[in-house]
Design a protein around this motif. Structure first.
Motif, PDB file in Angstrom:
ATOM      1  N   ASP A 194      43.250  50.442  35.507  1.00  0.00           N
ATOM      2  CA  ASP A 194      43.301  51.595  36.396  1.00  0.00           C
ATOM      3  C   ASP A 194      43.203  51.183  37.861  1.00  0.00           C
ATOM      4  OD1 ASP A 194      43.397  53.272  34.227  1.00  0.00           O
ATOM      5  OD2 ASP A 194      41.207  53.416  34.088  1.00  0.00           O
ATOM      6  N   ILE A 195      42.440  50.142  38.080  1.00  0.00           N
ATOM      7  CA  ILE A 195      42.152  49.786  39.459  1.00  0.00           C
ATOM      8  C   ILE A 195      41.879  48.287  39.559  1.00  0.00           C
ATOM      9  CG2 ILE A 195      39.677  50.274  39.174  1.00  0.00           C
ATOM     10  CD1 ILE A 195      39.705  51.415  42.028  1.00  0.00           C
ATOM     11  N   SER A 196      42.341  47.698  40.615  1.00  0.00           N
ATOM     12  CA  SER A 196      42.129  46.269  40.822  1.00  0.00           C
ATOM     13  C   SER A 196      41.028  46.058  41.851  1.00  0.00           C
ATOM     14  CB  SER A 196      43.411  45.593  41.311  1.00  0.00           C
ATOM     15  OG  SER A 196      44.348  45.470  40.266  1.00  0.00           O
ATOM     16  N   ILE A 197      40.258  45.004  41.641  1.00  0.00           N
ATOM     17  CA  ILE A 197      39.172  44.703  42.570  1.00  0.00           C
ATOM     18  C   ILE A 197      39.198  43.211  42.907  1.00  0.00           C
ATOM     19  CG2 ILE A 197      36.657  44.552  42.801  1.00  0.00           C
ATOM     20  CD1 ILE A 197      36.411  47.046  41.177  1.00  0.00           C
ATOM     21  N   ALA A 221      32.527  34.309  37.758  1.00  0.00           N
ATOM     22  CA  ALA A 221      33.391  33.846  36.669  1.00  0.00           C
ATOM     23  C   ALA A 221      32.903  34.361  35.326  1.00  0.00           C
ATOM     24  CB  ALA A 221      33.438  32.327  36.651  1.00  0.00           C
ATOM     25  N   HIS A 222      31.656  34.829  35.302  1.00  0.00           N
ATOM     26  CA  HIS A 222      31.031  35.118  34.013  1.00  0.00           C
ATOM     27  C   HIS A 222      30.839  36.597  33.731  1.00  0.00           C
ATOM     28  CE1 HIS A 222      30.308  30.859  33.489  1.00  0.00           C
ATOM     29  NE2 HIS A 222      29.924  30.825  34.746  1.00  0.00           N
ATOM     30  N   ILE A 223      31.079  37.425  34.728  1.00  0.00           N
ATOM     31  CA  ILE A 223      30.913  38.843  34.466  1.00  0.00           C
ATOM     32  C   ILE A 223      32.137  39.351  33.720  1.00  0.00           C
ATOM     33  CG2 ILE A 223      29.380  39.214  36.405  1.00  0.00           C
ATOM     34  CD1 ILE A 223      31.730  40.138  38.032  1.00  0.00           C
ATOM     35  N   SER A 224      32.099  40.611  33.385  1.00  0.00           N
ATOM     36  CA  SER A 224      33.153  41.118  32.529  1.00  0.00           C
ATOM     37  C   SER A 224      33.770  42.362  33.145  1.00  0.00           C
ATOM     38  CB  SER A 224      32.551  41.441  31.163  1.00  0.00           C
ATOM     39  OG  SER A 224      33.419  42.255  30.433  1.00  0.00           O
ATOM     40  N   PRO A 225      35.032  42.342  33.481  1.00  0.00           N
ATOM     41  CA  PRO A 225      35.901  41.168  33.412  1.00  0.00           C
ATOM     42  C   PRO A 225      35.617  40.215  34.562  1.00  0.00           C
ATOM     43  CG  PRO A 225      37.086  43.073  34.275  1.00  0.00           C
ATOM     44  CD  PRO A 225      35.726  43.544  33.948  1.00  0.00           C
ATOM     45  N   PRO A 226      35.938  38.959  34.371  1.00  0.00           N
ATOM     46  CA  PRO A 226      35.725  37.979  35.444  1.00  0.00           C
ATOM     47  C   PRO A 226      36.420  38.416  36.726  1.00  0.00           C
ATOM     48  CG  PRO A 226      36.308  36.888  33.407  1.00  0.00           C
ATOM     49  CD  PRO A 226      36.492  38.352  33.157  1.00  0.00           C
ATOM     50  N   LEU A 227      35.729  38.213  37.813  1.00  0.00           N
ATOM     51  CA  LEU A 227      36.186  38.763  39.092  1.00  0.00           C
ATOM     52  C   LEU A 227      37.240  37.884  39.771  1.00  0.00           C
ATOM     53  CD1 LEU A 227      35.510  41.041  41.229  1.00  0.00           C
ATOM     54  CD2 LEU A 227      33.984  39.358  42.270  1.00  0.00           C
ATOM     55  N   THR A 228      38.292  38.526  40.193  1.00  0.00           N
ATOM     56  CA  THR A 228      39.253  37.851  41.059  1.00  0.00           C
ATOM     57  C   THR A 228      38.618  37.760  42.447  1.00  0.00           C
ATOM     58  OG1 THR A 228      41.168  38.661  39.857  1.00  0.00           O
ATOM     59  CG2 THR A 228      41.501  38.025  42.159  1.00  0.00           C
ATOM     60  N   THR A 229      38.618  36.586  43.012  1.00  0.00           N
ATOM     61  CA  THR A 229      37.912  36.427  44.284  1.00  0.00           C
ATOM     62  C   THR A 229      38.471  35.254  45.072  1.00  0.00           C
ATOM     63  OG1 THR A 229      35.695  36.264  45.259  1.00  0.00           O
ATOM     64  CG2 THR A 229      36.121  34.921  43.318  1.00  0.00           C
ATOM     65  N   MET A 230      38.041  35.169  46.307  1.00  0.00           N
ATOM     66  CA  MET A 230      38.497  34.091  47.176  1.00  0.00           C
ATOM     67  C   MET A 230      37.401  33.041  47.244  1.00  0.00           C
ATOM     68  SD  MET A 230      41.017  33.095  49.113  1.00  0.00           S
ATOM     69  CE  MET A 230      42.087  34.463  49.567  1.00  0.00           C
ATOM     70  N   GLN A 249      40.488  29.516  48.411  1.00  0.00           N
ATOM     71  CA  GLN A 249      41.451  29.567  47.342  1.00  0.00           C
ATOM     72  C   GLN A 249      41.304  30.856  46.556  1.00  0.00           C
ATOM     73  OE1 GLN A 249      41.456  25.971  45.206  1.00  0.00           O
ATOM     74  NE2 GLN A 249      43.478  26.339  44.314  1.00  0.00           N
ATOM     75  N   LEU A 250      42.396  31.522  46.401  1.00  0.00           N
ATOM     76  CA  LEU A 250      42.360  32.773  45.643  1.00  0.00           C
ATOM     77  C   LEU A 250      42.254  32.438  44.154  1.00  0.00           C
ATOM     78  CD1 LEU A 250      42.544  35.848  45.689  1.00  0.00           C
ATOM     79  CD2 LEU A 250      45.019  35.630  45.482  1.00  0.00           C
ATOM     80  N   ILE A 251      41.171  32.887  43.553  1.00  0.00           N
ATOM     81  CA  ILE A 251      40.996  32.657  42.123  1.00  0.00           C
ATOM     82  C   ILE A 251      41.355  33.952  41.410  1.00  0.00           C
ATOM     83  CG2 ILE A 251      39.394  31.848  40.343  1.00  0.00           C
ATOM     84  CD1 ILE A 251      39.181  29.902  42.452  1.00  0.00           C
ATOM     85  N   ALA A 252      42.535  33.978  40.847  1.00  0.00           N
ATOM     86  CA  ALA A 252      42.979  35.209  40.188  1.00  0.00           C
ATOM     87  C   ALA A 252      42.376  35.250  38.800  1.00  0.00           C
ATOM     88  CB  ALA A 252      44.502  35.241  40.109  1.00  0.00           C
ATOM     89  N   ARG A 253      41.375  36.104  38.631  1.00  0.00           N
ATOM     90  CA  ARG A 253      40.795  36.234  37.307  1.00  0.00           C
ATOM     91  C   ARG A 253      41.257  37.571  36.718  1.00  0.00           C
ATOM     92  NH1 ARG A 253      36.113  32.150  38.866  1.00  0.00           N
ATOM     93  NH2 ARG A 253      35.170  33.772  40.112  1.00  0.00           N
ATOM     94  N   ALA A 312      31.751  43.560  45.673  1.00  0.00           N
ATOM     95  CA  ALA A 312      32.773  43.676  44.630  1.00  0.00           C
ATOM     96  C   ALA A 312      32.128  43.923  43.277  1.00  0.00           C
ATOM     97  CB  ALA A 312      33.611  42.398  44.595  1.00  0.00           C
ATOM     98  N   PHE A 313      31.034  43.231  43.043  1.00  0.00           N
ATOM     99  CA  PHE A 313      30.338  43.407  41.774  1.00  0.00           C
ATOM    100  C   PHE A 313      29.844  44.847  41.649  1.00  0.00           C
ATOM    101  CE2 PHE A 313      26.476  42.082  39.052  1.00  0.00           C
ATOM    102  CZ  PHE A 313      27.178  42.313  37.884  1.00  0.00           C
TER     103      PHE A 313
END
Lengths: 361, 361
Positions: B282-285, B295-304, B337-341, B265-266
């Motif tokens: 434009d696009i969701s990841i 949590a610290h990259i830009s933008p913070p990643l939505t992940t499980m 847990q889905l972390i929606a960032r 993903a990164f």
DNA sequence: ATCATTAATGTAATGGATTACATTTCTTTG
DNA sequence: CAAAGAAATGTAATCCATTACATTAATGAT
């Protein structure tokens, strides 16, 4: 018969094939079976073939406890590391494991979370388990640590450090030199005010040595590194962020930040973004370890590459050779490499007009 | 005497303290010494004290091989993982190690790099070494794998997976459900065109299951996931980047990318930056694992989020309980847990004017 | 006070492979 | 061909802690 019954009751085997079973099927003595496994050259080709067939037929698995007891060889190596949560140790272990496995050795892993008492205890456990050799991290251990190894007369090697003059076998980098080089590099870019963000030094001689290297390099240029410019923090991104904030409050403000590892450096970098500091134009940041991600963040991190896999592999080879009775180099120097990416640049004043610098404040 | 001389020649001990030495010093039989160590309740307080003093005085260390041979208990557990280079497995091992160590067990670690043949071999080695239990990863193994475990009659547990109906003890998440939820989440945001970047599925049932979960969720909404929209790549940032490029060449272009892990993903995220695609506009990841850095990259990643430490700890507890003869839950479900960032947003058309989307092309 | 238990300890067999030493078989050489 | 040496194999001791079983001491019940 009674024996068999008891065995059936034990958890493990309903049958438990033993050497004697193999010997009977192969029509030879147990000694010969043993020789087929351990010194095949001493057995004639036909007999060997017959025994191996019997082994396969019964899917015989030697009992390692019995073997270890009699032969005093467990075919296990111990590795004692601070934690597996740092990629650098994990990949060191991974590399060592692969090398050991390729020679039929298994790896016992223990962690101690930078607590030297626990390191000693855990090491004692591995020795008790019969580990034939030990892979360690760092040079400084509990005061009773080396005596304990000597008493057990067990070969070992310190990884992650290189000390040509030290008393102990080691494979790793010269941490002092590496951070010395980083400081020199930054000095060469014109930086004169430095901040250091380092890992917790308790139970971690590498962290301490790296700070020393920086201090030494700067001292050569008549720069004294103020203790308040050395921020010691746990291995985490938030720690790096916080440390950078502390450093930015200093007067004069450091233009170059030397970090003890990439995680702290990443945190520092993030905080710079957050504070609106341009990296590398306003401030330079250097990491340590060259973790995979550092090449891909923005801007890519300047860092010191540490050959972790080579360390793990080198440590394994050293022990393997030593156990075979071969004499090998007891001190293996690995070269770290400064990867100059994009978080470092000449000190602001040198290339930018002064007003541009002010604009950032 | 002859015995002593021989020992002196052996590599290990110049003296080798044995139970008999302790017994002599404590003035009791070897049986009593042994009982002090294994079943202290059966020994009177004074005797126990005396024996323990003798043990300390001689710094006696029991010979584990002899103990294992006789008692059929090695006090070792085996853990067999794909690799230690993935943070998620490393921290699973770390957690398991700590739990085992706290109960006096040592951990034998083996890796197999997603090669199921090697997994089987390495597991056989650990069994041969006398491992009393095994921590495994995933549900699918070599065809002869489970039979081998059954023949050895050794307790084990599969981590990282949860199958309520399966035949095997397990501790982990329901990978299908987790990725199903991710797909649902994105569908709810209005996405209708999806791309999947997943880890290599060979020897990795988790990767395969996750893709299946996505496919299933989309199918419910009448969306068929085209095979060309599923990009299978090794675990690395460059792979993620490349995969994203492939997906962007697809027509119609996916507006949402579901990744099998955070590293891919990164990579995808970086490539978006590089291509000038705005994430999430434009696009969701979406990633998977919730590694620290996400949590610290830009933008913070939505992940499980995957509770890796709980898995390691849970696996260890299960085996420890089982070895103690306690009956425990054989299937432990952990909730991801889905972390929606910030790498996910409603599908472009829904909130942005069409021209803005075009501007990016 | 006596017998039945329980507690504490000891004696000796045991686990299964390795290996020192002994023996047999085969080469080799003078 | 005999003798010496090497090669192949066997016999049995050994590694060291555990534990089944035996024995003795202590406690308790009647």
């Amino acid at each position: 018969m009674a024996t068999e019954k008891r065995k059936r009751l034990q958890k493990n085997q309903g049958e438990a094939v033993r050497v004697s079973d193999v010997a009977r099927l192969a029509g030879c003595s147990t000694a010969t079976v043993s020789r087929v496994q351990n010194t095949p050259d001493l057995v004639s080709a036909e007999t060997r073939e017959r025994v191996q067939a019997a082994i396969r037929a019964l899917s015989y698995m030697p009992n390692s406890a019995a073997r270890a007891l009699r032969s005093n060889r467990s075919r296990m190596i111990g590795i004692v590391i601070p934690t597996l949560n740092h990629a650098i140790y994990a990949s060191l272990v991974d590399a060592a494991q692969q090398r050991f496995a390729s020679e039929g050795y298994s790896l016992l892993v223990a962690t101690f979370d930078y607590d030297l008492d626990r390191e000693k205890e855990q090491t004692a456990v591995l020795i008790e388990r019969g580990a034939e050799g030990l892979v360690l991290v760092g040079e400084c251990h509990h005061p009773e640590f080396y005596p304990m190894l000597a008493a057990a007369d067990i070969p070992y090697i310190n990884t992650y450090v290189f000390r040509p003059d030290g008393a102990h076998p080691c494979v790793g980098i010269d941490n002092r030199q590496a951070s010395f080089d980083i400081a020199e590099f930054l000095y060469g870019l014109g930086h004169r005010t430095f901040g250091v963000i380092c890992a917790l030094m308790e139970g971690n001689d590498r962290a301490a040595t790296r700070v020393a290297g920086v201090r030494e390099a700067l001292a050569r240029h008549g720069i004294e590194l103020d203790p308040s410019a050395i921020i010691e923090r746990p291995y985490s991104i938030p720690s790096g962020r916080e440390a950078l904030r502390v450093l930015q409050a200093l007067i004069p403000r450091p233009t170059a930040i030397i970090c003890g590892n990439d995680i702290l450096a990443f945190g520092a970098l993030i905080e710079c973004h957050e504070m609106g500091l341009a990296v590398p134009n306003d401030i330079s940041i250097v990491g340590f370890d060259n973790l995979d991600f550092t090449a891909h963040i923005s801007p890519p991190l300047t860092t010191m590459d540490v050959p972790a896999k080579e360390m793990g592999d080198g440590a394994a080879r050293f022990l393997l050779d030593t156990l075979k009775g071969r004499t090998t180099m007891r001190k293996i120097r690995l070269e770290p490499q400064l990867i100059a990416r994009r978080t470092t640049a000449p000190v602001p004043g040198l290339i930018f007009p002064v007003d541009l610098r002010k604009a950032v404040d």
